[in-house]
Design a protein around this motif. Structure first.
Motif, mmCIF file in Angstrom:
data_model
loop_
_atom_site.group_PDB
_atom_site.id
_atom_site.type_symbol
_atom_site.label_atom_id
_atom_site.label_comp_id
_atom_site.label_asym_id
_atom_site.label_seq_id
_atom_site.Cartn_x
_atom_site.Cartn_y
_atom_site.Cartn_z
ATOM 1 N N LEU A 136 -21.579 9.567 56.473
ATOM 2 C CA LEU A 136 -20.940 8.199 56.768
ATOM 3 C C LEU A 136 -19.171 8.938 56.493
ATOM 4 N N MET A 137 -18.456 9.223 57.746
ATOM 5 C CA MET A 137 -17.246 9.365 57.354
ATOM 6 C C MET A 137 -16.063 8.412 57.664
ATOM 7 N N ASP A 138 -15.165 8.011 56.757
ATOM 8 C CA ASP A 138 -14.294 7.006 57.005
ATOM 9 C C ASP A 138 -12.835 7.784 57.216
ATOM 10 N N GLU A 139 -12.577 8.129 58.485
ATOM 11 C CA GLU A 139 -11.214 8.484 58.677
ATOM 12 C C GLU A 139 -10.969 9.875 57.885
ATOM 13 N N PRO A 140 -11.836 10.785 57.880
ATOM 14 C CA PRO A 140 -11.887 11.859 56.627
ATOM 15 C C PRO A 140 -10.649 12.689 56.734
ATOM 16 N N PHE A 141 -10.176 12.718 58.194
ATOM 17 C CA PHE A 141 -9.008 13.897 58.274
ATOM 18 C C PHE A 141 -7.759 13.015 58.475
ATOM 19 N N CYS A 197 -9.681 -3.608 62.423
ATOM 20 C CA CYS A 197 -10.825 -4.169 63.117
ATOM 21 C C CYS A 197 -12.226 -4.077 62.473
ATOM 22 N N GLY A 198 -12.217 -3.608 61.320
ATOM 23 C CA GLY A 198 -13.371 -3.850 60.630
ATOM 24 C C GLY A 198 -14.310 -2.566 60.393
ATOM 25 N N LYS A 199 -13.622 -1.256 60.995
ATOM 26 C CA LYS A 199 -14.330 -0.167 60.875
ATOM 27 C C LYS A 199 -14.808 0.366 59.352
ATOM 28 N N LEU A 219 -20.248 22.935 61.973
ATOM 29 C CA LEU A 219 -21.216 22.568 60.948
ATOM 30 C C LEU A 219 -22.372 21.859 61.660
ATOM 31 N N TRP A 220 -21.943 21.038 62.686
ATOM 32 C CA TRP A 220 -23.094 20.239 63.352
ATOM 33 C C TRP A 220 -23.713 21.125 64.236
ATOM 34 N N ASP A 221 -23.161 22.127 64.761
ATOM 35 C CA ASP A 221 -23.902 22.997 65.704
ATOM 36 C C ASP A 221 -24.964 23.695 64.972
ATOM 37 N N ASP A 222 -24.608 23.980 63.671
ATOM 38 C CA ASP A 222 -25.450 24.807 62.723
ATOM 39 C C ASP A 222 -26.701 23.893 62.348
ATOM 40 N N THR A 223 -26.291 22.474 62.010
ATOM 41 C CA THR A 223 -27.504 21.893 61.168
ATOM 42 C C THR A 223 -27.839 20.522 62.040
ATOM 43 N N ARG A 224 -27.081 20.321 62.950
ATOM 44 C CA ARG A 224 -27.633 18.859 63.634
ATOM 45 C C ARG A 224 -27.677 17.840 62.914
ATOM 46 N N PHE A 225 -27.121 17.511 61.891
ATOM 47 C CA PHE A 225 -26.994 16.184 61.028
ATOM 48 C C PHE A 225 -26.683 15.124 61.874
ATOM 49 N N THR A 226 -26.983 13.835 61.478
ATOM 50 C CA THR A 226 -26.487 12.688 62.131
ATOM 51 C C THR A 226 -25.314 12.154 61.370
ATOM 52 N N VAL A 227 -24.145 11.897 61.971
ATOM 53 C CA VAL A 227 -23.070 11.407 61.535
ATOM 54 C C VAL A 227 -22.331 10.230 62.232
ATOM 55 N N LEU A 228 -22.048 8.946 61.395
ATOM 56 C CA LEU A 228 -21.301 7.993 61.961
ATOM 57 C C LEU A 228 -19.941 8.275 61.252
ATOM 58 N N PHE A 229 -18.935 8.248 62.324
ATOM 59 C CA PHE A 229 -17.590 8.708 62.229
ATOM 60 C C PHE A 229 -16.622 7.374 62.379
ATOM 61 N N PRO A 265 -26.905 0.611 48.136
ATOM 62 C CA PRO A 265 -26.436 1.927 48.527
ATOM 63 C C PRO A 265 -27.746 2.996 48.235
ATOM 64 N N GLY A 266 -27.731 4.250 48.595
ATOM 65 C CA GLY A 266 -28.840 4.977 48.319
ATOM 66 C C GLY A 266 -28.259 6.759 48.783
ATOM 67 N N PRO A 267 -29.080 7.472 48.229
ATOM 68 C CA PRO A 267 -28.621 8.888 48.506
ATOM 69 C C PRO A 267 -28.953 9.374 49.889
ATOM 70 N N ASP A 268 -29.653 8.370 50.659
ATOM 71 C CA ASP A 268 -29.904 8.826 52.096
ATOM 72 C C ASP A 268 -28.611 8.600 53.079
ATOM 73 N N ARG A 269 -27.675 7.883 52.377
ATOM 74 C CA ARG A 269 -26.456 7.714 52.906
ATOM 75 C C ARG A 269 -25.133 8.065 52.422
ATOM 76 N N MET A 270 -24.594 9.235 52.559
ATOM 77 C CA MET A 270 -23.479 9.649 51.805
ATOM 78 C C MET A 270 -22.079 9.588 52.449
ATOM 79 N N MET A 271 -21.165 9.292 52.038
ATOM 80 C CA MET A 271 -19.857 8.853 52.202
ATOM 81 C C MET A 271 -18.942 10.045 52.103
ATOM 82 N N VAL A 272 -18.037 10.256 53.079
ATOM 83 C CA VAL A 272 -16.617 10.970 53.022
ATOM 84 C C VAL A 272 -15.472 9.936 53.551
#
Ligand code: ADP
Ligand code: MG
Length: 245
Positions: free
Chosen positions: A161-166, A46-48, A184-194, A76-83
Motif C-alpha cells: 500500500l503506497m500513499d503518495e510515496p514520491f 477525496c478520501g484516498k 522492481l515490479w517487472d522483476d517481482t510482479r508484486f501487487t500494489v495499491l498506489f 492490520p497485518g503483515p500481509d499489507r505493508m504501507m509506504v
C-alpha cells in the motif's frame, strides 16, 4: 494470476467526533487482482488516504466490506505493508538494515540470520547496497523512500500500500523513483495499491486507475492505463475532464 485479491465493496468511511461526522468516502467499490498496479486517483481530501488506511486495517468501515483473499479485513497485518509520503517513517535510531530487519523479526517466522539475508536482498534491489549501515538522518529523501519500499517489500506482503510515496520528492527524483518502482515490479510482479493526486503519475504507475470524485470520495470511473506514448496525452485529457467536469 489474475484472481481477485482485494475486494472493496460499497465502502463508506466516516470520522466521528463529538461535534461532527466527516464522510471521507461514500460507497466506494473496486477489485484489485494479483499483479495489478492499481492506482487511486483524486483531488486532495477525496478520501484516498482513508481508503488505504481502511485496507491497511487501521480504519473501520462505516458501511461495506473489505475482503483480502476472501477474508474480511478487521485489523492490520503483515500481509499489507504501507509506504507513506513522509520521510520520517523510518526508525531514526536504527540503521538502514536494522529498519528492514526489525519487522521481519517481529513476525517471529525468521531467524536473525534469515531476516538479515532477506533484508540485504531487498536493500540491494532498491540500490542501497552501500548504505546498509547508514542512519536515516544521513540519507536523502529519495534514499529514505527506497528504504521504506525495501522494508515493505521484504515482508513479501500480499499487497503493498503506497500513499503518495514520491509526492514530497523533487520532480527529477520523483521521476527516477517511479521508474525504479516499475523496474522492481517487472522483476517481482508484486501487487500494489498506489495513491496519488497526480494524473501523470497515475498513468505512469498504474495498470488500472480508479478515479475518485472530490469530497466525499465516490467512484467516478475506472480505466486501464497505457504504455503507449501516443495515447498518454489523450488519456490525460480524458481523466482531467472526468475529474473536473
Ligand atoms: P486524501 O488522502 O484524498 O487527501 P483523506 O483520506 O486524508 O483524503 O481525507 C478525506 C476527508 O476526511 C477529508 O475531508 C479530511 O479532512 C477528513 N479526515 C481525514 N482524516 C481525518 C481524521 N482523523 N479526523 C477527521 N477527519 C479526517
Ligand atoms: Mg492523502
Amino acid at each position: 494470476m489474475n484472481e481477485t485479491l482485494l475486494d472493496v465493496r460499497g465502502v463508506t468511511l466516516q470520522y466521528k467526533t463529538t461535534q461532527s461526522v466527516v464522510t471521507a468516502t461514500h460507497r466506494v467499490s473496486f477489485s484489485v487482482h494479483s499483479g495489478d498496479r492499481f492506482v487511486l486517483l483524486g483531488p486532495s481530501g477525496c478520501g484516498k488516504s482513508s481508503l488505504l488506511k481502511a485496507v491497511g486495517g487501521y480504519l473501520p468501515t462505516t458501511e461495506g466490506d473489505i475482503m483480502l483473499n476472501g477474508h474480511r479485513v478487521t485489523g492490520p497485518g503483515p500481509d499489507r505493508m504501507m509506504v507513506f509520503q513522509e520521510f520520517d517513517q523510518l526508525l531514526p535510531w536504527k540503521t538502514v538494515i536494522q529498519n528492514v530487519v526489525f519487522p521481519l523479526l517481529a513476525t517471529g517466522r525468521l531467524s536473525r540470520k534469515e531476516a538479515t539475508e532477506k533484508a540485504r536482498h531487498y536493500i540491494n534491489m532498491v540500490g542501497l547496497t552501500r548504505a546498509v549501515d547508514a542512519y536515516p538522518h544521513t540519507l536523502s529523501g529519495g534514499m529514505k523512500q527506497r528504504v521504506a519500499i525495501a522494508r515493505g517489500m521484504a515482508m513479501e506482503p500480499k499487497i503493498l500500500l503506497m500513499d503518495e510515496p514520491f509526492a514530497a520528492l523533487d520532480a527529477l527524483t520523483r521521476r527516477t523513483m517511479q521508474d525504479e518502482l516499475l523496474r522492481l515490479w517487472d522483476d517481482t510482479r508484486f501487487t500494489v495499491l498506489f495513491v496519488t493526486h497526480s494524473i501523470n503519475e497515475a498513468i505512469r504507475i498504474g495498470t488500472r486507475i480508479l478515479l475518485l470524485s472530490p469530497h466525499p470520495g465516490q467512484v467516478r470511473a475506472e480505466m486501464n492505463s497505457t504504455d503507449d506514448p501516443a495515447r498518454i496525452g489523450e488519456l490525460e485529457t480524458q481523466i482531467h475532464d472526468l475529474l473536473f467536469a
